[in-house]
Design a protein around this motif. Structure first.
Motif, mmCIF file in Angstrom:
data_model
loop_
_atom_site.group_PDB
_atom_site.id
_atom_site.type_symbol
_atom_site.label_atom_id
_atom_site.label_comp_id
_atom_site.label_asym_id
_atom_site.label_seq_id
_atom_site.Cartn_x
_atom_site.Cartn_y
_atom_site.Cartn_z
ATOM 1 N N ARG A 140 5.510 7.515 5.997
ATOM 2 C CA ARG A 140 5.418 6.457 6.301
ATOM 3 C C ARG A 140 5.135 5.331 4.949
ATOM 4 O O ARG A 140 5.536 4.183 4.667
ATOM 5 C CB ARG A 140 4.250 5.807 7.256
ATOM 6 C CG ARG A 140 4.525 6.370 8.809
ATOM 7 C CD ARG A 140 3.698 6.185 9.904
ATOM 8 N NE ARG A 140 2.380 6.698 9.502
ATOM 9 C CZ ARG A 140 1.858 7.616 10.048
ATOM 10 N NH1 ARG A 140 2.652 8.450 10.638
ATOM 11 N NH2 ARG A 140 0.445 8.061 9.943
ATOM 12 N N VAL A 141 4.243 5.868 4.008
ATOM 13 C CA VAL A 141 3.927 5.376 2.802
ATOM 14 C C VAL A 141 5.219 4.883 2.171
ATOM 15 O O VAL A 141 5.520 4.104 1.462
ATOM 16 C CB VAL A 141 3.066 6.156 2.348
ATOM 17 C CG1 VAL A 141 2.732 5.420 0.793
ATOM 18 C CG2 VAL A 141 1.510 6.106 2.798
ATOM 19 N N CYS A 190 -0.205 -0.218 5.596
ATOM 20 C CA CYS A 190 0.810 -0.232 6.420
ATOM 21 C C CYS A 190 1.407 0.991 6.949
ATOM 22 O O CYS A 190 1.629 1.265 8.134
ATOM 23 C CB CYS A 190 2.082 -1.075 5.984
ATOM 24 S SG CYS A 190 2.033 -2.647 5.633
ATOM 25 N N GLY A 191 1.104 2.135 6.084
ATOM 26 C CA GLY A 191 1.384 3.591 6.754
ATOM 27 C C GLY A 191 0.434 4.212 7.313
ATOM 28 O O GLY A 191 0.525 5.441 7.816
ATOM 29 N N LEU A 192 -0.614 3.552 7.389
ATOM 30 C CA LEU A 192 -1.710 4.362 8.266
ATOM 31 C C LEU A 192 -1.404 4.825 9.488
ATOM 32 O O LEU A 192 -1.824 5.771 10.257
ATOM 33 C CB LEU A 192 -3.230 3.446 8.249
ATOM 34 C CG LEU A 192 -3.919 3.464 7.038
ATOM 35 C CD1 LEU A 192 -5.030 2.415 7.151
ATOM 36 C CD2 LEU A 192 -4.520 4.813 6.622
ATOM 37 N N PHE A 193 -0.610 3.909 10.169
ATOM 38 C CA PHE A 193 -0.110 4.136 11.532
ATOM 39 C C PHE A 193 1.171 4.073 11.739
ATOM 40 O O PHE A 193 1.828 3.063 11.143
ATOM 41 C CB PHE A 193 -1.012 3.127 12.736
ATOM 42 C CG PHE A 193 -2.620 3.213 12.664
ATOM 43 C CD1 PHE A 193 -3.248 4.271 12.947
ATOM 44 C CD2 PHE A 193 -3.018 2.137 11.713
ATOM 45 C CE1 PHE A 193 -4.584 4.316 12.926
ATOM 46 C CE2 PHE A 193 -4.530 2.303 11.780
ATOM 47 C CZ PHE A 193 -5.141 3.466 12.154
ATOM 48 N N MET A 231 -1.988 -0.747 -2.247
ATOM 49 C CA MET A 231 -2.603 -0.722 -0.931
ATOM 50 C C MET A 231 -1.818 -1.308 0.131
ATOM 51 O O MET A 231 -2.051 -0.723 1.270
ATOM 52 C CB MET A 231 -3.884 -1.602 -1.216
ATOM 53 C CG MET A 231 -4.938 -0.895 -2.168
ATOM 54 S SD MET A 231 -5.148 0.976 -1.521
ATOM 55 C CE MET A 231 -5.755 0.723 0.240
ATOM 56 N N VAL A 232 -0.971 -2.050 -0.092
ATOM 57 C CA VAL A 232 -0.020 -2.745 1.128
ATOM 58 C C VAL A 232 0.712 -1.639 1.768
ATOM 59 O O VAL A 232 0.764 -1.506 2.906
ATOM 60 C CB VAL A 232 0.906 -3.908 0.533
ATOM 61 C CG1 VAL A 232 1.890 -4.272 1.636
ATOM 62 C CG2 VAL A 232 -0.083 -5.028 0.324
ATOM 63 N N PRO A 233 1.420 -0.890 1.037
ATOM 64 C CA PRO A 233 2.262 0.205 1.781
ATOM 65 C C PRO A 233 1.375 1.388 2.164
ATOM 66 O O PRO A 233 1.653 2.048 3.473
ATOM 67 C CB PRO A 233 3.143 0.943 0.576
ATOM 68 C CG PRO A 233 2.725 0.322 -0.780
ATOM 69 C CD PRO A 233 1.906 -0.942 -0.398
#
Length: 327
Positions: free
Chosen positions: A23-24, A288-291, A283-285
């Motif tokens: 996701r990242v 956003c990729g946490l979930f 930190m943006v990607p």
């Protein structure tokens, strides 16, 4: 490179979206700030290429990299639910340039009340536009609801920031001058950011969010699904902002002790903005990729009446409900 495109699915994720790393990588691709400089004509070309690929009309000999580039531009600029082109400022690819300027100035100009109020208003306006642009489009929002959410979020954030600013002003206890640290004062914008994310989507908590089956057939509206989606978005937004707002004041406090920084104070604001951009670039990607963007919930977790409706239509065949939580 040329390849057999007969089995190529342009909507299939390039990286495994069931893993955090996948996701990242995906969000590094679509939040690339360079895409905001792409012309409108090239974005329209990207949409046309994606739509052709979906219909199986890609000319023989088309390079896979060409299609992947078109999909990158498409994902960065077009809404995943509606396919409509999103406004430039609300795109996640604008988070780095937009966020670095606003966050940097919020932390630089926190000493006067007018500056605190102004930059909190700018920040909340920016957040409201991002929230609206990346919302779940299956749940329509009226102008009145948007205005109420915007007013509530802005008022709450400004009030919190003003309170924190007044609390951190130096005061005297007897003959002793008591002052809070530069870190705590510079973190005033971060304290005020906490009440704002849940405010905008409050309507979804009341009316629910549209959930679908794996074939994108609508199942109904669920408040529990909305609560899950909003919670994940709030966690992501805080994670996105936290490192810069917490660590940057420490870095700046050390840098401001240097002779050059003391001598040329005009460098403080540009440097702080630049460092904010460095934090946000990563930190943006990551946030956003946490979930996963497409949430998956067991039907058994949904409201009992919605479960009954789903079972009446599909029996026990539908086990999971899906929805786009937004970003």
């Amino acid at each position: 490179m040329e390849a057999d495109l007969s089995g190529f699915n342009i909507d299939a994720p390039r990286w495994d979206q069931s893993t955090f790393l996948g996701r990242v990588k995906h969000f590094f691709n679509i939040t690339d700030p360079r895409t905001i400089f792409v012309s409108e004509q090239e974005l329209d070309w990207a949409k046309e290429e994606v739509e052709k690929s979906r219909r199986g009309l890609v000319p023989p000999g088309t390079q896979v990299e060409r299609l992947l580039y078109a999909k990158k531009l498409y994902d960065s600029a077009f809404h995943p639910d509606t396919g409509e082109k999103m406004n430039l400022i609300g795109r996640m690819s604008f988070q780095v340039p937009g966020g670095m300027v606003i966050t940097g100035f919020m932390m630089q100009f926190y000493r006067t009340m007018p500056a605190v109020i102004f930059w909190q208003w700018v920040n909340q306006s920016f957040n409201a536009l991002v929230n609206y642009t990346n919302r779940n489009a299956a749940s329509p929002t009226s102008v009145r609801q948007m205005a109420l959410s915007y007013f509530t979020a802005t008022t709450t954030a400004v009030a919190t920031a003003v309170s924190m600013n007044m609390w951190t002003k130096p005061h005297f206890v007897g003959k002793w001058r008591v002052t809070t640290s530069a870190l705590e004062r510079a973190c005033t914008p971060f304290h005020s950011a906490f009440p704002s994310p849940p405010r905008s989507p409050s309507r979804e908590l009341i009316q629910g969010i549209c959930v679908k089956d794996k074939d994108q057939n609508e199942l109904g509206c669920s408040r529990r699904a909305a609560a899950v989606g909003i919670t994940q978005v709030v966690i992501s937004r805080i994670t996105m902002a936290a490192p810069g707002m917490i660590l940057l004041p420490v870095v700046m406090e050390r840098l401001e002790r240097l002779h050059l920084m003391k001598k040329v104070r005009v460098l403080h604001a540009p440097l702080q903005v630049l460092l904010c951009g460095c934090f946000l670039l990563f930190m943006v990607p990551v946030a956003c990729g946490l979930f996963p963007q497409e949430c998956k919930l067991p039907v058994s977790y949904l409201e009992p009446d919605l479960q009954d409706t789903i079972k009446a239509k599909s029996g026990e065949q539908v086990l999971f409900a899906y929805f786009n939580k937004g970003l």
